[in-house]
Design a protein around this motif. Structure first.
Motif, short mmCIF file in Angstrom:
data_model
loop_
_atom_site.label_atom_id
_atom_site.label_comp_id
_atom_site.label_asym_id
_atom_site.label_seq_id
_atom_site.Cartn_x
_atom_site.Cartn_y
_atom_site.Cartn_z
N GLU A 186 132.79 2.88 81.80
CA GLU A 186 131.55 3.41 82.39
C GLU A 186 130.45 3.54 81.34
OE1 GLU A 186 132.53 6.85 84.66
OE2 GLU A 186 133.68 5.65 86.08
N SER A 187 130.71 3.01 80.14
CA SER A 187 129.72 3.18 79.06
C SER A 187 128.57 2.19 79.25
CB SER A 187 130.39 2.92 77.71
OG SER A 187 130.56 1.53 77.55
N PRO A 188 127.46 2.41 78.51
CA PRO A 188 126.32 1.49 78.68
C PRO A 188 126.47 0.17 77.93
CG PRO A 188 125.66 3.52 77.50
CD PRO A 188 127.14 3.56 77.67
N PHE A 189 127.64 -0.08 77.29
CA PHE A 189 127.78 -1.30 76.49
C PHE A 189 129.16 -1.91 76.67
CE2 PHE A 189 129.10 -3.48 72.59
CZ PHE A 189 128.11 -4.43 72.51
N TYR A 190 129.19 -3.26 76.67
CA TYR A 190 130.49 -3.95 76.82
C TYR A 190 130.38 -5.38 76.31
CZ TYR A 190 134.50 -6.11 79.17
OH TYR A 190 135.65 -6.79 79.44
N ILE A 191 131.44 -5.86 75.64
CA ILE A 191 131.53 -7.29 75.30
C ILE A 191 132.73 -7.84 76.03
CG2 ILE A 191 131.78 -9.03 73.49
CD1 ILE A 191 130.76 -7.09 71.46
N LYS A 192 132.52 -8.88 76.83
CA LYS A 192 133.65 -9.50 77.52
C LYS A 192 134.44 -10.31 76.50
CE LYS A 192 134.57 -12.55 81.39
NZ LYS A 192 133.96 -13.50 82.30
N PRO A 193 135.72 -9.95 76.25
CA PRO A 193 136.48 -10.67 75.21
C PRO A 193 136.67 -12.14 75.61
CG PRO A 193 137.65 -8.73 76.02
CD PRO A 193 136.51 -8.95 76.94
N ARG A 194 136.33 -13.05 74.72
CA ARG A 194 136.52 -14.47 74.98
C ARG A 194 136.43 -15.26 73.68
NH1 ARG A 194 131.40 -12.81 76.03
NH2 ARG A 194 129.69 -14.30 75.76
N LEU A 195 137.05 -16.43 73.70
CA LEU A 195 137.02 -17.29 72.49
C LEU A 195 135.77 -18.15 72.57
CD1 LEU A 195 140.46 -18.73 71.46
CD2 LEU A 195 138.74 -17.61 70.04
#
Ligand SMILES: Cc1cc2nc3c(=O)[nH]c(=O)nc-3n(C[C@H](O)[C@H](O)[C@H](O)COP(=O)(O)OP(=O)(O)OC[C@H]3O[C@@H](n4cnc5c(N)ncnc54)[C@H](O)[C@@H]3O)c2cc1C
Length: 417
Positions: free
Chosen positions: A75-84
């Motif tokens: 629910e945070s304001p930041f996210y990185i979608k893990p990917r190669l």
């Protein structure tokens, strides 16, 4: 058979349309190509805040640590979608390298100068062209619920004052007197008198109509596939409806700009950073000022009877899918700062992709290897703010006029391109 133009602008967002306006004024013959409708990208549903106060670039001291903490909170304001993705890895490395106070300070001064100049251009443009877009110049309140957040706000306010932008610290009682829509249990805030707000899609579509009326040829539903820079007659813009040959190209396709340069083997370091907005009818206006809800990183625009909340920053590639959980988090966080929270809904949800560079500063300038291609993108969280000044600077570069602001910091050559 190919079509001919003096300048082709790729992209009909705030950057492309403002550029078309100033180029037309300077006497250039312009064709603007938009693959969808005008204003269908990030310029459509953003917060619409014109914010010189927001001149701290995204890479700043402490940001990486904060981002790592947020990564694991859905629910945070930041996210990185893990990917190669090698481009993303290299972008993140460069971003981390830019998170120093020295690099940040170097950018702040120029971004303040740029955004203040843009704010003046908004005043001129909206009045000269009689644009109706709910433009209000009552300033912006940065609001904090916690003492820790407020102290950070005070620090940023000082930084802005050092860069020439007025800011005023406000205790909770004064804040509520000024803006009764704010809850009385918040801690305090900072007032930025030079900020403004508007309805972004109304501004862009109205300005597009102005430039059309002045003779700019705007063509929608034409997708640019790539460029041919080896053409003998100028540069060739390859599209879904044939080729255009022109003297110069302005690449203003926001987050989609890197793909257009793929054929040139040019790696434009722009990552899409997804954000969401929700817009709901509050029956009566709840607020008089634009706000930023400090700890939650939410922009609030009092669009007349409507209210727009916008936030989150997700590095998930060119992906416009909506995370209901994060959108709900935006709405619920806003209730902790504002009165009338029972009227807040997550019904009218929009997602947009901010074009972000690893040093948090836009790319405005000619490509070293192809000087007849000018890039104008990477405006990240302040593209609405910087639209008019970007259009003006691009025009000055293309018309070989003196620069009203030194664009050295923005040159693509800082990335070796
Ligand atoms: C949630 C959110 C809130 C924000 N709030 C603010 C704010 O309050 N203040 C502020 O200053 N900024 C804000 N921003 C940032 C701002 O919206 C962007 O920086 C700005 O809109 C970028 O404008 P642009 O013209 O570069 O890109 P876009 O508006 O994305 O325009 C690019 C255009 O290019 C077109 N295009 C793409 N590919 C092609 C192709 N191959 N051929 C032809 N056309 C193509 C697209 O369809 C699109 O219309 C916010 C962004 C988000 C997501």
């Amino acid at each position: 058979m190919g079509q001919k133009a003096d300048v082709v602008i790729i992209g009909g967002g705030v950057i492309g349309i403002c550029t078309a306006y100033y180029l037309q004024k300077a006497g250039r013959q312009v064709i603007l190509l938009e693959r969808d409708e005008i204003c269908s990208g990030s310029s459509y549903g953003n917060s619409g805040l014109i914010v010189p106060s927001h001149s701290i670039p995204l890479p700043a001291p402490g940001v990486v640590f904060q981002a790592l903490k947020w990564m694991f909170n859905p629910e945070s304001p930041f996210y990185i979608k893990p990917r190669l993705d090698l481009n993303l890895m290299s972008w993140l490395l460069r971003f981390t390298f830019n998170c120093t106070s020295g690099r940040m300070f170097a950018s702040v001064k120029t971004l303040v100068e740029l955004s203040r100049a843009s704010r003046v251009l908004y005043d001129q443009l909206i009045s000269e062209e009689s644009i109706r877009c709910n433009y209000e110049t009552s300033g912006l309140l940065m609001v904090y619920r916690t003492e820790e957040g407020y102290e950070e706000g005070v620090h940023e306010g000082k930084l802005m004052r050092d860069a020439g932008l007025p800011s005023k610290e406000m205790k909770v009682n004064d804040l509520i007197k000024m803006e009764p829509g704010i809850r009385s249990d918040i801690f305090g805030g900072i007032y930025y008198s030079e900020d403004a707000f508007l309805n972004p899609s109304e501004f862009v579509t109205a300005l597009a109509q102005v430039v059309r009326d002045k003779g700019v040829d705007i063509r929608e539903d034409i997708e640019v596939i790539g460029l041919d820079t080896n053409s003998v007659n100028g540069i060739k813009v390859k599209t879904s409806f044939g080729d255009y040959t022109c003297n110069e190209v302005v690449l203003a396709a926001g987050s989609w700009s890197p793909g257009i340069l793929n054929g040139q083997n040019i790696n434009l370091p722009v990552e899409p950073a997804k954000g969401y907005s929700v817009t709901f009818d509050t029956e009566t206006p709840l607020l008089k000022h634009a706000l930023i809800l400090g700890e939650a990183k939410i922009g609030v625009n009092p669009l007349g009877r409507n209210l727009r909340l916008a936030g989150t920053l997700e590095l998930a590639g060119l992906d416009l899918s909506i995370s209901t959980r994060r959108v709900n988090a935006v709405v619920n966080s806003a209730k902790r700062y504002l009165n009338g929270g029972d009227k807040f809904t997550a019904d009218n949800v929009w997602a947009g992709l901010r074009p972000v560079t690893p040093d948090g500063v836009p790319i405005i300038g000619r490509l070293r290897s192809h000087p007849n291609v000018l890039v104008a993108t990477g405006h990240a969280t302040i593209g609405m703010t910087l639209g008019p000044i970007t259009g003006k600077l691009v025009t000055e570069i293309l018309c070989n006029k003196g620069q009203s602001i030194d664009t050295g910091l923005f040159t693509p050559s800082r990335f070796g391109i």
